[in-house]
Design an enzyme around this catalytic site. Sequence first.
Site, PDB file in Angstrom:
ATOM      1  N   ARG A   1      37.469  52.392  45.844  1.00  0.00           N
ATOM      2  CA  ARG A   1      38.109  51.756  46.626  1.00  0.00           C
ATOM      3  C   ARG A   1      37.766  52.032  48.237  1.00  0.00           C
ATOM      4  O   ARG A   1      37.990  52.714  48.719  1.00  0.00           O
ATOM      5  CB  ARG A   1      39.751  51.877  46.328  1.00  0.00           C
TER       6      ARG A   1
ATOM      7  N   ARG B   1      56.399  52.230  41.936  1.00  0.00           N
ATOM      8  CA  ARG B   1      55.699  52.027  43.104  1.00  0.00           C
ATOM      9  C   ARG B   1      55.990  50.574  43.601  1.00  0.00           C
ATOM     10  O   ARG B   1      55.657  50.240  44.768  1.00  0.00           O
ATOM     11  CB  ARG B   1      54.217  52.596  43.144  1.00  0.00           C
TER      12      ARG B   1
ATOM     13  N   ASP C   1      45.637  41.806  39.923  1.00  0.00           N
ATOM     14  CA  ASP C   1      46.730  42.481  39.598  1.00  0.00           C
ATOM     15  C   ASP C   1      47.458  41.856  38.307  1.00  0.00           C
ATOM     16  O   ASP C   1      48.573  42.402  38.014  1.00  0.00           O
ATOM     17  CB  ASP C   1      47.759  42.547  40.874  1.00  0.00           C
TER      18      ASP C   1
ATOM     19  N   LYS D   1      55.361  43.227  47.882  1.00  0.00           N
ATOM     20  CA  LYS D   1      55.170  44.396  48.135  1.00  0.00           C
ATOM     21  C   LYS D   1      53.920  44.449  48.979  1.00  0.00           C
ATOM     22  O   LYS D   1      53.819  45.000  50.294  1.00  0.00           O
ATOM     23  CB  LYS D   1      54.692  45.358  47.043  1.00  0.00           C
ATOM     24  N   ASN D   2      52.651  43.854  48.643  1.00  0.00           N
ATOM     25  CA  ASN D   2      51.420  43.904  49.430  1.00  0.00           C
ATOM     26  C   ASN D   2      51.485  42.957  50.757  1.00  0.00           C
ATOM     27  O   ASN D   2      50.575  42.989  51.476  1.00  0.00           O
ATOM     28  CB  ASN D   2      50.466  43.383  48.356  1.00  0.00           C
TER      29      ASN D   2
ATOM     30  N   CYS E   1      46.478  53.434  43.387  1.00  0.00           N
ATOM     31  CA  CYS E   1      46.328  53.341  42.058  1.00  0.00           C
ATOM     32  C   CYS E   1      44.695  53.736  41.975  1.00  0.00           C
ATOM     33  O   CYS E   1      43.841  53.045  42.419  1.00  0.00           O
ATOM     34  CB  CYS E   1      46.672  52.196  41.465  1.00  0.00           C
TER      35      CYS E   1
HETATM   36  C1  EPZ Z   1      44.829  45.163  47.712  1.00  0.00           C
HETATM   37  O1  EPZ Z   1      43.928  46.281  47.668  1.00  0.00           O
HETATM   38  C2  EPZ Z   1      46.125  45.515  46.932  1.00  0.00           C
HETATM   39  N1  EPZ Z   1      46.917  46.470  47.632  1.00  0.00           N
HETATM   40  C3  EPZ Z   1      45.827  45.602  45.518  1.00  0.00           C
HETATM   41  O2  EPZ Z   1      47.205  45.722  44.736  1.00  0.00           O
HETATM   42  C4  EPZ Z   1      45.147  44.406  44.859  1.00  0.00           C
HETATM   43  O3  EPZ Z   1      44.741  44.676  43.564  1.00  0.00           O
HETATM   44  C5  EPZ Z   1      43.898  44.131  45.874  1.00  0.00           C
HETATM   45  O4  EPZ Z   1      44.331  43.962  47.084  1.00  0.00           O
HETATM   46  C6  EPZ Z   1      43.098  42.789  45.286  1.00  0.00           C
HETATM   47  O5  EPZ Z   1      43.859  41.867  45.526  1.00  0.00           O
HETATM   48  C7  EPZ Z   1      47.666  46.428  48.579  1.00  0.00           C
HETATM   49  O6  EPZ Z   1      47.833  45.418  49.102  1.00  0.00           O
HETATM   50  C8  EPZ Z   1      48.295  47.727  49.307  1.00  0.00           C
HETATM   51  P1  EPZ Z   1      40.635  44.996  48.530  1.00  0.00           P
HETATM   52  P2  EPZ Z   1      42.770  46.578  48.696  1.00  0.00           P
HETATM   53  O7  EPZ Z   1      40.054  45.484  49.907  1.00  0.00           O
HETATM   54  O8  EPZ Z   1      43.240  45.914  49.936  1.00  0.00           O
HETATM   55  C9  EPZ Z   1      36.069  45.969  47.733  1.00  0.00           C
HETATM   56  C10 EPZ Z   1      48.686  46.567  43.442  1.00  0.00           C
HETATM   57  O9  EPZ Z   1      48.790  46.847  42.141  1.00  0.00           O
HETATM   58  N2  EPZ Z   1      36.052  46.709  48.993  1.00  0.00           N
HETATM   59  O10 EPZ Z   1      40.691  43.355  48.526  1.00  0.00           O
HETATM   60  O11 EPZ Z   1      42.669  47.868  48.474  1.00  0.00           O
HETATM   61  C11 EPZ Z   1      36.964  47.095  46.911  1.00  0.00           C
HETATM   62  O12 EPZ Z   1      36.269  48.252  46.123  1.00  0.00           O
HETATM   63  C12 EPZ Z   1      47.422  46.640  44.092  1.00  0.00           C
HETATM   64  O13 EPZ Z   1      49.590  46.033  43.978  1.00  0.00           O
HETATM   65  C13 EPZ Z   1      34.939  47.239  49.726  1.00  0.00           C
HETATM   66  O14 EPZ Z   1      33.869  47.388  49.056  1.00  0.00           O
HETATM   67  O15 EPZ Z   1      41.766  45.640  47.975  1.00  0.00           O
HETATM   68  C14 EPZ Z   1      37.348  46.120  45.658  1.00  0.00           C
HETATM   69  O16 EPZ Z   1      36.149  46.087  44.908  1.00  0.00           O
HETATM   70  C15 EPZ Z   1      46.410  47.545  43.274  1.00  0.00           C
HETATM   71  N3  EPZ Z   1      34.861  47.818  51.070  1.00  0.00           N
HETATM   72  C16 EPZ Z   1      37.463  44.772  46.380  1.00  0.00           C
HETATM   73  O17 EPZ Z   1      36.569  44.895  47.683  1.00  0.00           O
HETATM   74  C17 EPZ Z   1      36.199  47.998  51.786  1.00  0.00           C
HETATM   75  O18 EPZ Z   1      36.167  48.171  52.769  1.00  0.00           O
HETATM   76  C18 EPZ Z   1      38.643  44.231  46.981  1.00  0.00           C
HETATM   77  O19 EPZ Z   1      39.492  45.268  47.634  1.00  0.00           O
HETATM   78  C19 EPZ Z   1      37.223  47.294  51.019  1.00  0.00           C
HETATM   79  C20 EPZ Z   1      37.184  46.661  49.728  1.00  0.00           C
END
Ligand code: EPZ
Length: 430
Positions: A122, A397, A305, A22-23, A117
């Site tokens: 986020r 989802r 995840d 999915k991701n 979620c």
């Molecule tokens: C992706 O979310 C995935 N979603 C998530 O999967 C997954 O948990 C996550 O990556 C981590 O692997 C999708 O791909 C659609 P991040 P994403 O940006 O991109 C911080 C699932 O269950 N951050 O890697 O939103 C953030 O707060 C889902 O399939 C900032 O501070 O995650 C977090 O602590 C849930 N500023 C960390 O980085 C930003 O601009 C990692 O977030 C972006 C992120």
Amino acid sequence: MEQYAIKGGNPLVGDVEIGGAKNAALPILAATIMTDETVYIENMPDVWDTNVLLSAMQNIGVMVKRTDRHKVTLNAGNVNSMIVEEEPLKKIRASYYLLGAILGKYKHAEVVLPGGCDIGFRAIDQHIKGFRALGATVSIEHGLIKAKAEKLRGGHVYMDCVSVGATINVMMAATLADGLTIIENSAKEPHVVDVANFLNSMGANIKGAGTDVIRVRGVQKLHGTEYAVIPDQIEAGTFMFAAAVTKGDVTVKNVIPKHLESVTAKLLEIGCEVEELDDCIRVVSSKPLIHTHVKTLPYPGFPTDMQPQITVALALSKGTSIVTETIFENRFKYVDELTRMGASIKVEGTTAIIDGVERYTGASISAPDLRAGSALVVAALAAEGTSTVDDIKYIQRGYEDFHLKLQSLGAQIELVQTEKDFQKFKLKTG
Ligand code: EPZ
């Protein structure tokens, strides 16, 4: 209201085919907007999040044709709006990928702020920082993120945190910028590499995906391609832990074992046997599970995840385990539900201290988010007696035919709509 009815106690046994990730699929779909030519995508998961994104893309003029359940043909030659503000899109995190793709192609994009979620704060500051480094002005107004540039030009971006979404988004926009973009401290997840491979197959020039420095040399235009999405390592990992907690023997097929190394390592640590073949992994759980400690980390660390799924296994493992969540601060919401099934877990901040118990007992529980939802289903499969799991829309989802795949492994699980259906299920399962 749809819910899963589950009678626990059956060991899961057999083979299960894993779908597309999915991701990876979500950014790949969005990136098809960056060419006017036709793109053919295979191994597309048929799940709520991808379908919402496809429908939003159709509404801005992208031609979308599903040639079978897992194959989709897209043509974005007639996109008629740079503004995407659909209601359902607010619910998915991946809506932000439309920003990188549309900005890259048309130098102007306005997209609803992402949802997804509720697993913690986020932020999107790193996405915005990246777009600004490419010369765009970015603002948030009336619930939309607006990004605009006369011209995108290559830039140097240092990510303050490792972000999958920001890395992919900036990589996409930079693909059609003038000159070289360097993304430092980039995420290394397999789906980042998959998106880079996809963009390169459309004529992009991206090097270093899978390392923490990605170099994108902008090109004038992208062309059509045919591409197959990588297998979903989180779906696979979920079935691997389901084998572990039900004392089963499950082979996950169509996977890339390398992507599952951290999951495999933890399963071995807690006493399972794991056998890797070319594109499948067999997990056999025949001995009592033993405790271990886990910390979630960006790839190649243990994935956030998979945190609820391993916690479900550790709560049935002999001894005390500690699980530390370092990516999202609010990812233990399922612990209350697991406690109702008999687990002994204390959460302190972002750490869960788990005293293993002998068994779970069936209960009525609710899925608080996607991965926690699937983990609670796995717990119910191991529990004595019958459980119901509500709010399964979260699970839908990201897991295609979850209950049907579990049924094929011998699980007693059904999708029920009414109390009458549930009573029938109880009569049938004894
Ligand atoms: C992706 O979310 C995935 N979603 C998530 O999967 C997954 O948990 C996550 O990556 C981590 O692997 C999708 O791909 C659609 P991040 P994403 O940006 O991109 C911080 C699932 O269950 N951050 O890697 O939103 C953030 O707060 C889902 O399939 C900032 O501070 O995650 C977090 O602590 C849930 N500023 C960390 O980085 C930003 O601009 C990692 O977030 C972006 C992120």
